[in-house]
Design a protein around this motif. Sequence first.
Motif, short mmCIF file in Angstrom:
data_model
loop_
_atom_site.label_atom_id
_atom_site.label_comp_id
_atom_site.label_asym_id
_atom_site.label_seq_id
_atom_site.Cartn_x
_atom_site.Cartn_y
_atom_site.Cartn_z
N VAL A 1 15.82 -27.00 -7.00
CA VAL A 1 15.66 -25.59 -7.39
C VAL A 1 16.52 -24.70 -6.50
N ALA A 2 16.50 -24.96 -5.18
CA ALA A 2 17.30 -24.16 -4.25
C ALA A 2 18.78 -24.26 -4.58
N GLY A 3 19.24 -25.47 -4.90
CA GLY A 3 20.65 -25.66 -5.23
C GLY A 3 21.05 -24.92 -6.50
N LEU A 4 20.23 -25.04 -7.55
CA LEU A 4 20.52 -24.34 -8.80
C LEU A 4 20.47 -22.83 -8.60
N GLY A 5 19.49 -22.36 -7.80
CA GLY A 5 19.38 -20.93 -7.53
C GLY A 5 20.59 -20.40 -6.80
N ILE B 1 23.41 -19.99 -9.21
CA ILE B 1 23.22 -18.78 -10.03
C ILE B 1 23.61 -17.54 -9.22
N THR B 2 23.21 -17.50 -7.96
CA THR B 2 23.58 -16.38 -7.09
C THR B 2 25.09 -16.27 -6.96
N ALA B 3 25.76 -17.42 -6.82
CA ALA B 3 27.22 -17.44 -6.71
C ALA B 3 27.87 -16.82 -7.95
N VAL B 4 27.36 -17.19 -9.13
CA VAL B 4 27.92 -16.65 -10.38
C VAL B 4 27.70 -15.15 -10.46
N LEU B 5 26.49 -14.69 -10.12
CA LEU B 5 26.18 -13.26 -10.17
C LEU B 5 27.10 -12.46 -9.26
N LEU B 6 27.30 -12.94 -8.04
CA LEU B 6 28.16 -12.23 -7.08
C LEU B 6 29.61 -12.23 -7.54
N ILE C 1 20.72 -10.34 -5.88
CA ILE C 1 20.44 -10.00 -7.27
C ILE C 1 20.12 -8.52 -7.44
N THR C 2 19.52 -7.89 -6.42
CA THR C 2 19.24 -6.45 -6.53
C THR C 2 20.51 -5.62 -6.31
N ILE C 3 21.38 -6.07 -5.40
CA ILE C 3 22.66 -5.38 -5.24
C ILE C 3 23.48 -5.51 -6.53
N THR C 4 23.47 -6.70 -7.10
CA THR C 4 24.16 -6.93 -8.38
C THR C 4 23.62 -6.00 -9.46
N ALA C 5 22.29 -5.91 -9.56
CA ALA C 5 21.69 -5.04 -10.58
C ALA C 5 22.09 -3.58 -10.35
N GLY C 6 22.09 -3.15 -9.08
CA GLY C 6 22.47 -1.78 -8.77
C GLY C 6 23.92 -1.49 -9.16
N GLY D 1 25.07 -24.43 -2.64
CA GLY D 1 24.36 -24.94 -3.81
C GLY D 1 24.74 -26.39 -4.10
N ILE D 2 26.04 -26.68 -4.01
CA ILE D 2 26.51 -28.05 -4.22
C ILE D 2 25.93 -28.98 -3.16
N ILE D 3 25.92 -28.52 -1.90
CA ILE D 3 25.36 -29.34 -0.82
C ILE D 3 23.90 -29.65 -1.07
N ALA D 4 23.12 -28.63 -1.50
CA ALA D 4 21.69 -28.84 -1.78
C ALA D 4 21.50 -29.86 -2.90
N LEU D 5 22.30 -29.76 -3.94
CA LEU D 5 22.18 -30.69 -5.07
C LEU D 5 22.57 -32.11 -4.66
#
Length: 295
Positions: A144-148, A151-156, A197-202, A286-290
Amino acid sequence: MRITMSFFDAMILGIVQGLTEFLPISSSGHLVILENLLNIRTDTGVLFNVLLHFGTLLAICLVFKKDLFRMLVETIHIFQDLTANLKIYISNKMHNAQVTPYRKILHNNYRTMVVMILVSTIPTGIIGYLMRGLVDTWSSSLLVAGLGLLITAVLLFVVDNWQLGNKLPKHITVPQALAIGICQGIGVIPGISRSGITITAGLLCGFRRSFAVRYSFLVSIPAILGAMILECGKLKSASITWSLGFHYVAGMIAAAVVGYFTIRFMLNFVKRKRFRIFSVYCFIMGIIALVCHFA
């Protein structure tokens, strides 16, 4: 498997919490990775999490002490004006006419910030409460941490290429505040950075970069308080030695000190740099976690 936390463990986790809570790289994701790599397990881990949250809360309060004081003052004035408007409403009804005009509630940036932060907190609290069971289950999952983190990387990456806006506190709308609150609620998932994610939303809402970061930090205050309350509800009686208690407090202080300087760094960084470096970092982590999960 160790059931006690060493001074080194507490300091490392405190430093990581202080860094990653305010950098858009996910504190929960990093703590999951570190706790698995260092094999840290403790029967009073919930208490340590509460103290880490308290440390980061102290950091925010110290950096934004002037803003928070002004917001507290304006909150009191808002209640005074609402009370006055209620009296005016009753008086006008009694006289069956608009005798006295109502006081304007949101007539400065600080009042708008207070109300919009409260609006953002509503969906954050609802989502956080509804997802508490899943978050507990996922709290030690490298998958879950790796996938999350991915996702954060894509958002940023997406927001780093987004057209910059110029909106300030007076331009915040209720739908925008709700959207940021929903995103903050989603940020409880390990690996998805709350600040990211909140900075991204802003920024997607058109906020000025510096204001998006500032709002992200201020809106985290009720969220962190809520997380602390939920975690306190999980506390069970446990034997804590003086040594272990000292380690916990040291971790809290480390989180507060590192968090303070991290916030200062981010407030300056956002004026000069872009978020691409954080996107690349989250992708790598994320890759390391996976890899660690499937190894």
